[in-house]
Design an enzyme around this catalytic site. Structure first.
Site, PDB file in Angstrom:
ATOM      1  N   GLU A  37       2.161  46.402  35.135  1.00 34.94           N
ATOM      2  CA  GLU A  37       2.353  45.657  33.860  1.00 34.94           C
ATOM      3  C   GLU A  37       2.702  46.573  32.654  1.00 34.94           C
ATOM      4  OE1 GLU A  37       2.599  42.390  33.131  1.00 34.94           O
ATOM      5  OE2 GLU A  37       2.285  41.908  35.176  1.00 34.94           O
ATOM      6  N   TYR A 120      -0.504  40.261  25.659  1.00 41.49           N
ATOM      7  CA  TYR A 120       0.149  40.016  26.759  1.00 41.49           C
ATOM      8  C   TYR A 120      -0.358  40.650  27.857  1.00 41.49           C
ATOM      9  CZ  TYR A 120       2.962  40.314  30.901  1.00 41.49           C
ATOM     10  OH  TYR A 120       3.599  40.471  32.045  1.00 41.49           O
ATOM     11  N   ASP A 138       4.847  35.949  27.491  1.00 40.95           N
ATOM     12  CA  ASP A 138       5.871  37.222  27.400  1.00 40.95           C
ATOM     13  C   ASP A 138       7.160  36.661  27.139  1.00 40.95           C
ATOM     14  OD1 ASP A 138       6.975  35.979  29.903  1.00 40.95           O
ATOM     15  OD2 ASP A 138       7.457  37.899  30.492  1.00 40.95           O
ATOM     16  N   CYS A 193      16.074  30.834  33.690  1.00 34.65           N
ATOM     17  CA  CYS A 193      16.176  30.491  32.369  1.00 34.65           C
ATOM     18  C   CYS A 193      16.179  31.769  31.608  1.00 34.65           C
ATOM     19  CB  CYS A 193      14.790  29.808  31.837  1.00 34.65           C
ATOM     20  SG  CYS A 193      15.194  28.920  30.199  1.00 34.65           S
ATOM     21  N   CYS A 200      21.185  26.894  34.776  1.00 35.61           N
ATOM     22  CA  CYS A 200      20.603  25.650  34.311  1.00 35.61           C
ATOM     23  C   CYS A 200      20.884  24.946  36.017  1.00 35.61           C
ATOM     24  CB  CYS A 200      21.132  24.938  33.366  1.00 35.61           C
ATOM     25  SG  CYS A 200      21.011  25.679  31.629  1.00 35.61           S
ATOM     26  N   CYS A 203      18.084  24.963  37.907  1.00 36.66           N
ATOM     27  CA  CYS A 203      16.643  24.864  37.159  1.00 36.66           C
ATOM     28  C   CYS A 203      15.981  23.601  37.529  1.00 36.66           C
ATOM     29  CB  CYS A 203      16.807  24.646  35.674  1.00 36.66           C
ATOM     30  SG  CYS A 203      15.255  24.450  34.694  1.00 36.66           S
ATOM     31  N   CYS A 209      14.348  19.300  30.188  1.00 29.93           N
ATOM     32  CA  CYS A 209      14.548  20.435  29.304  1.00 29.93           C
ATOM     33  C   CYS A 209      15.159  19.766  27.811  1.00 29.93           C
ATOM     34  CB  CYS A 209      15.588  21.345  29.867  1.00 29.93           C
ATOM     35  SG  CYS A 209      15.905  22.723  28.782  1.00 29.93           S
TER      36      CYS A 209
END
Length: 291
Positions: A37, A120, A138, A193, A200, A203, A209
């Site tokens: 991270e 985060y 995030d 995304c 798209c 997706c 959306c």
DNA sequence: TATGCGTGGAC
DNA sequence: TGTCCAAGCAT
């Protein structure tokens, strides 16, 4: 499950499309996840992978890293960028070893107290390493929520309370499901995304959306801050530190001077590196990575 | 809260 | 080519 959020399609999509990243494997430890991270902050996965593997081979536990000089962490950081993160990771290792019995804490508030761990990262570690229920917000998740729920192409420049509330409201009740949801939304933002040229067609929640249903209106907010780099103190710092990383030991001042011609800026940058603890000015006039 | 902090790939 | 962007944090 109290929301209208399309949790299931996203989880299904994740099950079929998630990348095989080593810090997601069952063998991953809280420490290896924490390291990933920190490394991933503002840094692409492909560049983190080899460095993360080196670190895990060399420092499989916080105690192993804490036993070494912080300069070794800076050296092993390589060219990941933002090398203060290496210092913070070393400080994390020391704090975990000295204050937390050598184990990465599982409490969100305690995680937040660690160097380099902000909202985060604390939520990410609590969620990914310990299966807890937290809003993991995030840049990927912010973008997905901006499009899916707010109908705009990009989230606000700085994170708002409304975004946190929205993310919390979408969290599945069951902690294990919430943790899976968190990583799944992040992955959707990273792979489908995306900031530019979103895919798209791939997706799983396209028909729900808001941005898509609005006709994908282009971003019309204030100009987004471009990061200039050439000629900046940042670039100068990078050059100076690269000299020290590559040298086997302390270096003479002229070895630093040759990498940046503007002496005023060079001295300012060097002072900054010293102030940050990334460079150690020795009594004999030479410079070294910190010990 | 606005800014400084590295690096390199994609287009 | 220059611009944009990549799992943020500290001050």
């Amino acid at each position: 499950m109290s929301t209208e959020m399309p949790t299931e399609p996203v989880l299904q999509w994740y099950a079929e499309n998630a990348r095989d990243l080593p810090w997601r494997e069952p063998a991953a430890t809280p420490w290896s996840i924490l390291v990933s991270e920190l490394m991933l902050q503002q840094t692409p996965v492909v560049r983190v992978l080899p460095v993360w593997r080196e670190w895990m081979d060399r420092w499989p536990t916080p105690a192993a890293l804490a036993a070494e000089p912080s300069g070794e962490a800076v050296r092993a950081w390589g060219r990941l960028g933002y090398p203060r993160r290496a210092l913070r990771l070393h400080a994390c290792a020391v704090a975990i070893t000295e204050l937390h019995g050598g184990e990465v804490p599982d409490d969100h508030a305690v995680l937040l107290s660690l160097p380099g761990v902000g909202a985060y990262t604390a939520a990410a570690v609590a969620s990914f390493a310990f299966g807890q229920r937290h809003a993991v917000l995030d840049t990927n998740v912010r973008r997905v929520l901006a499009r899916l729920k707010s109908g705009v192409e990009h989230p606000p420049q700085t994170q708002t309370r409304a975004e946190v509330k929205l993310a919390e409201s979408l969290l599945p009740e069951e902690p294990a499901t919430a943790a899976l949801w968190a990583v799944a939304v992040m992955e959707l933002g990273a792979l489908v995304c995306t900031a530019r040229s979103p895919r798209c067609a791939d997706c799983p929640v396209l028909e729900r959306c808001a941005w898509y249903l609005n006709g994908k209106p282009p971003y019309d907010g204030p100009p987004r801050r471009g990061q200039t780099y050439a000629g900046t103190d940042r670039q100068c710092r990078g050059r100076l530190l690269a000299v020290l990383r590559q040298a086997p030991g302390p270096v003479e001042k002229p070895a630093l001077d040759v990498v940046w011609s503007d002496s005023v800026q060079r001295e300012r940058a060097l002072d900054g590196l010293v102030a940050d603890g990334l460079v150690d000015p020795l009594d004999d006039g030479r410079y070294a990575l910190p010990s």
